[in-house]
Design an enzyme around this catalytic site. Structure first.
Site, PDB file in Angstrom:
ATOM      1  CE  LYS A  52      -3.934   2.037   2.449  1.00  0.00           C
ATOM      2  NZ  LYS A  52      -4.757   1.993   3.681  1.00  0.00           N
ATOM      3  CG  HIS A  55      -3.141   5.285  -0.435  1.00  0.00           C
ATOM      4  ND1 HIS A  55      -3.016   4.214  -1.295  1.00  0.00           N
ATOM      5  CD2 HIS A  55      -4.385   5.192   0.104  1.00  0.00           C
ATOM      6  CE1 HIS A  55      -4.131   3.510  -1.293  1.00  0.00           C
ATOM      7  NE2 HIS A  55      -4.982   4.083  -0.446  1.00  0.00           N
TER       8      HIS A  55
END
Length: 224
Positions: free
Chosen positions: A104, A106
């Protein structure tokens, strides 16, 4: 056989997690039994499952560890349910951690879900079942890349007792290759011993025919 093992075997049958019939495994092997932890779906089932795992982990590894790591995807609910049960049963706060399939970039960034791993953490890995050891092959480097941790052991719910990549079982191979102990709540031998020609809720799950097919399966794929 310990009473909690008998209860766990009945629990797997009740939850339709352990089935008998004809199944093709991911490995391509034709198996007369199949175990699918994805069938634990209700709150009460997950609560009981976490307690069985917590008791088995406590029996084998005590309380001297900090993180329970559940590989994605099935390991995520297993780790969450078990740390809740561990807190309830033993008063020890264990952090849960899992990996994401994709990193991921963000918000809560990185490949880990839950607690971040820290140098010095003592980790127990939790899985549903290990047939070939492939998931640990993928998980081990992910854990080691995050921090300088000590892996205390692996706990699975069912030891299928079949060959991994050699003549030895996958659990033995993992222990020898990575240098940490492995354990299971129950083994398939214990399941067979407990259910063979014994009615449970009006059904005989392992009759003579099923037992013969299980024996034949282990003649072909059983670990030495």
């Amino acid at each position: 056989m310990e009473s909690y093992k008998q209860e766990f075997i009945e629990f797997m049958v009740d939850c339709n997690v352990l089935k008998f019939g004809d199944f093709t495994l991911k490995s391509g092997r034709k198996s007369p039994f199949f175990m699918n932890a994805g069938a634990y779906v209700t709150g009460s089932q997950l609560m009981k499952l976490g307690e069985y795992y917590a008791k088995a982990i406590h029996d084998h590894y005590g309380t001297d560890f900090d993180v329970l790591f559940g590989p994605a995807y099935k390991g995520i609910p297993l780790s969450v349910a078990t740390v809740i049960a561990f807190s309830k049963l033993y008063g020890k706060e264990i952090r849960y951690c899992s990996n994401r399939k994709e990193i991921k970039d963000h918000g809560d960034t990185g490949i880990l879900l839950g607690s971040k791993l820290q140098d010095g953490d003592r980790v127990v890995i939790i899985e549903d079942v290990t047939t070939s050891g492939k998931s640990i092959e993928e998980t081990f480097p992910i854990i080691k890349e995050q921090a300088d941790v000590e892996i205390r052991g692996l706990m699975v719910s069912l030891n299928r007792m079949e060959r991994g990549k050699s003549e030895k079982s996958a659990l033995v191979e993992i222990s020898e290759l990575y240098g940490f102990p492995t354990a299971a709540i129950v083994s398939m031998a214990e399941v067979t011993e407990y259910l063979y020609n014994k009615p449970y809720n009006g059904t005989v799950y392992i009759d003579d025919d099923c037992k013969a097919r299980i024996d034949a399966y282990y003649e072909q794929y059983g670990a030495k």
